[in-house]
Scaffold this active site. Structure first.
Site, PDB file in Angstrom:
ATOM      1  N   LYS A  83     -15.293 -30.698  43.525  1.00 49.79           N
ATOM      2  CA  LYS A  83     -14.338 -30.967  42.583  1.00 49.79           C
ATOM      3  C   LYS A  83     -14.631 -31.212  41.209  1.00 49.79           C
ATOM      4  O   LYS A  83     -14.293 -30.886  40.205  1.00 49.79           O
ATOM      5  CB  LYS A  83     -13.450 -32.326  43.041  1.00 49.79           C
ATOM      6  CG  LYS A  83     -12.451 -32.804  42.183  1.00 49.79           C
ATOM      7  CD  LYS A  83     -11.243 -32.070  42.000  1.00 49.79           C
ATOM      8  CE  LYS A  83     -10.513 -32.424  40.569  1.00 49.79           C
ATOM      9  NZ  LYS A  83      -9.272 -31.538  40.482  1.00 49.79           N
ATOM     10  N   CYS A 138      -8.673 -35.712  33.191  1.00 47.90           N
ATOM     11  CA  CYS A 138      -9.450 -35.107  34.404  1.00 47.90           C
ATOM     12  C   CYS A 138     -10.815 -34.258  33.677  1.00 47.90           C
ATOM     13  O   CYS A 138     -11.751 -34.993  33.747  1.00 47.90           O
ATOM     14  CB  CYS A 138      -8.914 -34.216  35.524  1.00 47.90           C
ATOM     15  SG  CYS A 138      -7.388 -35.109  36.330  1.00 47.90           S
TER      16      CYS A 138
HETATM   17  N1  LIG Z   1      -2.544 -35.710  37.756  1.00 51.10           N
HETATM   18  C1  LIG Z   1      -3.331 -34.618  38.196  1.00 51.10           C
HETATM   19  O1  LIG Z   1      -3.078 -33.585  37.675  1.00 51.10           O
HETATM   20  C2  LIG Z   1      -4.660 -34.685  38.828  1.00 51.10           C
HETATM   21  C3  LIG Z   1      -4.960 -35.865  39.330  1.00 51.10           C
HETATM   22  N2  LIG Z   1      -6.329 -35.933  40.196  1.00 51.10           N
HETATM   23  C4  LIG Z   1      -6.985 -37.343  40.667  1.00 51.10           C
HETATM   24  O2  LIG Z   1      -5.802 -37.686  41.425  1.00 51.10           O
HETATM   25  C5  LIG Z   1      -5.678 -39.109  41.414  1.00 51.10           C
HETATM   26  C6  LIG Z   1      -4.503 -39.790  41.026  1.00 51.10           C
HETATM   27  O3  LIG Z   1      -4.102 -39.404  39.817  1.00 51.10           O
HETATM   28  P1  LIG Z   1      -2.667 -39.195  39.105  1.00 51.10           P
HETATM   29  O4  LIG Z   1      -1.667 -39.098  40.560  1.00 51.10           O
HETATM   30  O5  LIG Z   1      -2.319 -38.511  38.044  1.00 51.10           O
HETATM   31  O6  LIG Z   1      -2.572 -41.055  38.915  1.00 51.10           O
HETATM   32  P2  LIG Z   1      -1.158 -41.555  38.499  1.00 51.10           P
HETATM   33  O7  LIG Z   1      -1.536 -42.735  37.277  1.00 51.10           O
HETATM   34  O8  LIG Z   1      -0.119 -40.779  38.023  1.00 51.10           O
HETATM   35  O9  LIG Z   1      -0.614 -42.347  39.787  1.00 51.10           O
HETATM   36  C7  LIG Z   1      -1.410 -43.306  40.447  1.00 51.10           C
HETATM   37  C8  LIG Z   1      -0.389 -44.384  40.825  1.00 51.10           C
HETATM   38  O10 LIG Z   1      -1.278 -45.422  41.974  1.00 51.10           O
HETATM   39  C9  LIG Z   1      -0.710 -46.619  42.129  1.00 51.10           C
HETATM   40  N3  LIG Z   1      -1.735 -47.470  42.355  1.00 51.10           N
HETATM   41  C10 LIG Z   1      -2.874 -48.074  41.930  1.00 51.10           C
HETATM   42  N4  LIG Z   1      -3.445 -48.813  42.756  1.00 51.10           N
HETATM   43  C11 LIG Z   1      -2.782 -48.914  43.791  1.00 51.10           C
HETATM   44  C12 LIG Z   1      -3.100 -49.263  45.124  1.00 51.10           C
HETATM   45  N5  LIG Z   1      -4.097 -50.054  45.414  1.00 51.10           N
HETATM   46  N6  LIG Z   1      -2.099 -49.165  46.195  1.00 51.10           N
HETATM   47  C13 LIG Z   1      -0.837 -48.289  45.830  1.00 51.10           C
HETATM   48  N7  LIG Z   1      -0.740 -47.700  44.769  1.00 51.10           N
HETATM   49  C14 LIG Z   1      -1.754 -47.841  43.651  1.00 51.10           C
HETATM   50  C15 LIG Z   1      -0.316 -46.660  40.464  1.00 51.10           C
HETATM   51  O11 LIG Z   1       0.610 -47.702  40.307  1.00 51.10           O
HETATM   52  C16 LIG Z   1       0.346 -45.267  40.064  1.00 51.10           C
HETATM   53  O12 LIG Z   1       1.705 -45.226  40.211  1.00 51.10           O
HETATM   54  C17 LIG Z   1      -6.978 -39.529  40.278  1.00 51.10           C
HETATM   55  O13 LIG Z   1      -8.257 -39.925  40.843  1.00 51.10           O
HETATM   56  C18 LIG Z   1      -7.040 -38.279  39.657  1.00 51.10           C
HETATM   57  O14 LIG Z   1      -8.082 -37.797  38.878  1.00 51.10           O
HETATM   58  C19 LIG Z   1      -6.672 -34.811  40.646  1.00 51.10           C
HETATM   59  C20 LIG Z   1      -6.359 -33.604  40.401  1.00 51.10           C
HETATM   60  C21 LIG Z   1      -5.150 -33.367  39.565  1.00 51.10           C
HETATM   61  C1  LIG Z   2     -10.804 -26.372  36.759  1.00 50.99           C
HETATM   62  C2  LIG Z   2      -9.485 -26.597  36.360  1.00 50.99           C
HETATM   63  O1  LIG Z   2      -8.573 -25.451  36.154  1.00 50.99           O
HETATM   64  N1  LIG Z   2      -8.818 -28.052  36.462  1.00 50.99           N
HETATM   65  C3  LIG Z   2      -7.765 -28.049  36.086  1.00 50.99           C
HETATM   66  C4  LIG Z   2      -7.380 -29.259  35.202  1.00 50.99           C
HETATM   67  O2  LIG Z   2      -6.208 -29.629  34.584  1.00 50.99           O
HETATM   68  P1  LIG Z   2      -6.133 -29.747  33.045  1.00 50.99           P
HETATM   69  O3  LIG Z   2      -4.386 -29.737  32.871  1.00 50.99           O
HETATM   70  O4  LIG Z   2      -6.651 -30.953  32.632  1.00 50.99           O
HETATM   71  O5  LIG Z   2      -6.812 -28.383  32.645  1.00 50.99           O
HETATM   72  P2  LIG Z   2      -6.821 -27.595  31.266  1.00 50.99           P
HETATM   73  O6  LIG Z   2      -5.396 -26.731  31.488  1.00 50.99           O
HETATM   74  O7  LIG Z   2      -8.192 -26.895  31.387  1.00 50.99           O
HETATM   75  O8  LIG Z   2      -6.730 -28.524  29.999  1.00 50.99           O
HETATM   76  C5  LIG Z   2      -7.715 -29.540  29.644  1.00 50.99           C
HETATM   77  C6  LIG Z   2      -7.789 -29.742  28.244  1.00 50.99           C
HETATM   78  O9  LIG Z   2      -8.613 -28.439  27.753  1.00 50.99           O
HETATM   79  C7  LIG Z   2      -7.879 -27.771  26.678  1.00 50.99           C
HETATM   80  N2  LIG Z   2      -8.391 -26.237  26.854  1.00 50.99           N
HETATM   81  C8  LIG Z   2      -8.282 -25.514  27.895  1.00 50.99           C
HETATM   82  C9  LIG Z   2      -8.482 -24.377  28.156  1.00 50.99           C
HETATM   83  C10 LIG Z   2      -9.045 -23.667  27.082  1.00 50.99           C
HETATM   84  O10 LIG Z   2      -9.621 -22.571  27.000  1.00 50.99           O
HETATM   85  N3  LIG Z   2      -9.269 -24.355  26.098  1.00 50.99           N
HETATM   86  C11 LIG Z   2      -9.108 -25.616  25.926  1.00 50.99           C
HETATM   87  O11 LIG Z   2      -9.210 -26.139  24.635  1.00 50.99           O
HETATM   88  C12 LIG Z   2      -6.508 -28.022  26.878  1.00 50.99           C
HETATM   89  O12 LIG Z   2      -5.805 -27.962  25.701  1.00 50.99           O
HETATM   90  C13 LIG Z   2      -6.614 -29.367  27.510  1.00 50.99           C
HETATM   91  O13 LIG Z   2      -6.424 -30.583  26.283  1.00 50.99           O
HETATM   92  O14 LIG Z   2      -7.883 -30.528  35.876  1.00 50.99           O
HETATM   93  C14 LIG Z   2      -6.907 -30.802  36.954  1.00 50.99           C
HETATM   94  C15 LIG Z   2      -7.417 -32.060  37.622  1.00 50.99           C
HETATM   95  O15 LIG Z   2      -8.463 -32.228  38.038  1.00 50.99           O
HETATM   96  O16 LIG Z   2      -6.688 -33.206  37.264  1.00 50.99           O
HETATM   97  C16 LIG Z   2      -7.192 -30.015  38.132  1.00 50.99           C
HETATM   98  O17 LIG Z   2      -6.671 -30.213  39.085  1.00 50.99           O
HETATM   99  C17 LIG Z   2      -6.636 -28.475  37.296  1.00 50.99           C
HETATM  100  O18 LIG Z   2      -6.940 -27.379  38.426  1.00 50.99           O
END
Ligand SMILES: NC(=O)C1=CN([C@@H]2O[C@H](COP(=O)(O)OP(=O)(O)OC[C@H]3O[C@@H](n4cnc5c(N)ncnc54)[C@H](O)[C@@H]3O)[C@@H](O)[C@H]2O)C=CC1
Ligand SMILES: CC(=O)N[C@@H]1[C@@H](OP(=O)(O)OP(=O)(O)OC[C@H]2O[C@@H](n3ccc(=O)[nH]c3=O)[C@H](O)[C@@H]2O)O[C@H](C(=O)O)[C@@H](O)[C@@H]1O
Length: 418
Positions: free
Chosen positions: A204, A258
């Site tokens: 990841k 992220c």
């Molecule tokens: N948002 C995204 O696109 C992605 C997120 N991740 C990862 O997934 C994880 C979650 O991220 P998000 O869903 O975006 O976070 P988020 O901030 O949207 O939601 C997290 C939720 O967890 C709750 N929370 C905190 N502590 C808690 C506990 N002890 N028990 C129950 N609920 C609790 C918070 O109140 C909040 O509603 C992170 O590690 C993030 O890096 C990975 C890939 C994509």
């Molecule tokens: C490897 C990968 O593609 N990871 C994804 C990424 O989502 P996220 O929205 O953060 O990624 P993104 O579209 O690359 O955007 C990140 C940042 O990078 C910038 N960006 C992106 C691509 C590019 O060519 N140039 C650039 O400047 C974007 O504008 C933004 O500010 O991070 C997510 C995560 O881990 O939360 C993950 O689940 C997604 O699949």
């Protein structure tokens, strides 16, 4: 039908919970935030993305989902809580993962499976998660099972990617991996790649680091192209015709919670990570580079006003987490510029978001920071007369240049000095 408690009802935990609920499981969504639980109890999504509300309606209709504040007994516990970046230590801050695991301990029974979806540094399952869960007196790999199943869906297309992306499943032992794979196969249509928990944790972080390093390279190419007076966008387009080259896009820096932070989770305990850290530094320095461009275009204008187009961290979403726009705006204000902001998606932020007309009133320069679709075809004729000076800096190379040129704008694109 198995019972799953999903801890964390945010952008990841909630749609994951709803996908399980819509695919044969009884799901309890747990959140420590009362507003989130109350909103869900009222049958509403606390945030919106394509398809989310329909998924909630479906789960409620099946009587397969409810939201609660307290953890209860279940077959599986799934942790999807935040893993923020501790900027002082340059490490992952695992306090939410720790507290979620501690909340599970009193309810842990023989045969339970605990899945961590939150992004975590290598060895977290093997060490910290094990240590906390074993406070229950049960033993990992004998009495209960643990795995890491990282989320890889992209904000803006979450639901589709949750279902169709391949999935990495890493257990602390084979049984943990197997149990987790069985569970996810109830809704995942992509392939399931089975491995160990530490490898899954590393994969990841490698994926997001790969993207960060490659964006840094594109940003460095843009600055070199500016020095040589060539168009980096054209150069990238042609270079990418090579069968083994795929350069990403330059921009004002990397935002989101992220890509901008996960590389630090990889470097926090590594001896050899200078490339990764250098890339972070390059991407974090892009707001300074954009400010330099703005200063050059505004030479000779006293107390200039600039208008930022877009503060979301990327196009067509309202998410401003870790947006590079914030650093740019702070630096511009320090320079003495008056900064006005327009963003068609973001309604509330730490700075006021204005209507388009108000945002460009008396402005000396528009600075496009986000690649929102609206900016791509925007006709400057709509508001040209309100501007003080006709300047535009496009850090995403998205505006329709001929329209802006026709309206008399002085245009500057990042990585295109010509
Ligand atoms: N948002 C995204 O696109 C992605 C997120 N991740 C990862 O997934 C994880 C979650 O991220 P998000 O869903 O975006 O976070 P988020 O901030 O949207 O939601 C997290 C939720 O967890 C709750 N929370 C905190 N502590 C808690 C506990 N002890 N028990 C129950 N609920 C609790 C918070 O109140 C909040 O509603 C992170 O590690 C993030 O890096 C990975 C890939 C994509
Ligand atoms: C490897 C990968 O593609 N990871 C994804 C990424 O989502 P996220 O929205 O953060 O990624 P993104 O579209 O690359 O955007 C990140 C940042 O990078 C910038 N960006 C992106 C691509 C590019 O060519 N140039 C650039 O400047 C974007 O504008 C933004 O500010 O991070 C997510 C995560 O881990 O939360 C993950 O689940 C997604 O699949």
């Amino acid at each position: 039908m198995s019972k799953i408690c999903v801890l964390g009802q945010g952008y990841i935990g909630l749609p994951t919970a709803l996908l399980f609920a819509n695919n044969g499981h009884e799901v309890v969504g747990i959140d420590v935030n009362k507003r989130v639980v109350d909103t869900l109890k009222a049958g509403k999504m606390p945030f919106e993305e394509k398809g989310f509300q329909e998924l909630l309606d479906g789960a409620i209709a099946k009587n397969a989902f409810r939201a609660e504040s307290l953890v209860e007994e279940a077959d599986t516990f799934l942790v999807a809580v935040p893993t923020p970046f501790d900027s002082e230590m340059r490490m992952a801050d695992l306090k939410y993962v720790v507290s979620a695991c501690e909340m599970i301990v009193p309810h842990l029974k023989k045969g339970n499976l605990v899945i961590i979806e939150s992004t975590i540094p290598p060895k977290t399952c093997d060490k910290q998660v094990k240590q906390i869960l074993e406070k229950s007196i049960l033993k990992m790999c004998e009495d209960f099972y643990v795995s890491h199943c990282p989320e890889r869906a992209i904000p803006g297309n979450t639901l589709h990617e949750m279902v169709y992306n391949d999935r990495v499943i890493g257990g602390v032992d084979e049984k943990s991996t197997q149990l987790t794979a069985e569970l996810y196969s109830s809704f995942v249509k992509g392939n399931l790649h089975l491995t160990t928990s530490t490898t899954a944790e590393m994969i990841k972080l490698m994926e997001n680091t790969f993207r960060d390093v490659n964006i840094a390279l594109a940003n460095e190419f843009a600055q070199i192209a500016d020095d040589y007076g060539i168009d980096v966008w054209k150069a990238i387009e042609i270079a990418n015709k090579h069968p083994r080259v795929s350069i990403l896009k330059p921009g004002p820096g990397v935002g989101g919670h992220c890509i901008a932070i996960d590389p630090w989770f990889l470097t926090e305990n590594a001896n050899n990570s200078s490339l990764i850290m250098m890339s972070r530094q390059i991407n974090d320095s892009m707001p300074q580079y954009v400010l330099k461009m703005v200063k050059e275009i505004l030479v000779g204008i006293e107390n200039p006003t600039i208008t930022v187009f877009g503060v979301a961290y990327k196009g067509d979403i309202a998410d401003t987490r870790a947006t590079p726009a914030k650093k740019f705006i702070r630096l511009a204000e320090k320079e003495g510029f008056k900064v006005k902001i327009y963003d068609p998606f973001v309604k509330e932020w730490s700075y006021p978001i204005l209507e388009l007309g108000e945002a460009v009133e008396g402005s000396d320069c528009i600075v496009v920071l986000t690649d929102h679709s609206e900016f791509k075809e925007m006709d400057p004729e709509k508001f040209g007369s309100k501007m003080n000076k006709l300047n535009i800096i496009d850090t995403r190379n998205i505006i329709n240049k001929s329209l802006w040129k026709k309206s008399g704008y002085n245009i500057k694109i990042i990585g295109n000095e010509s």
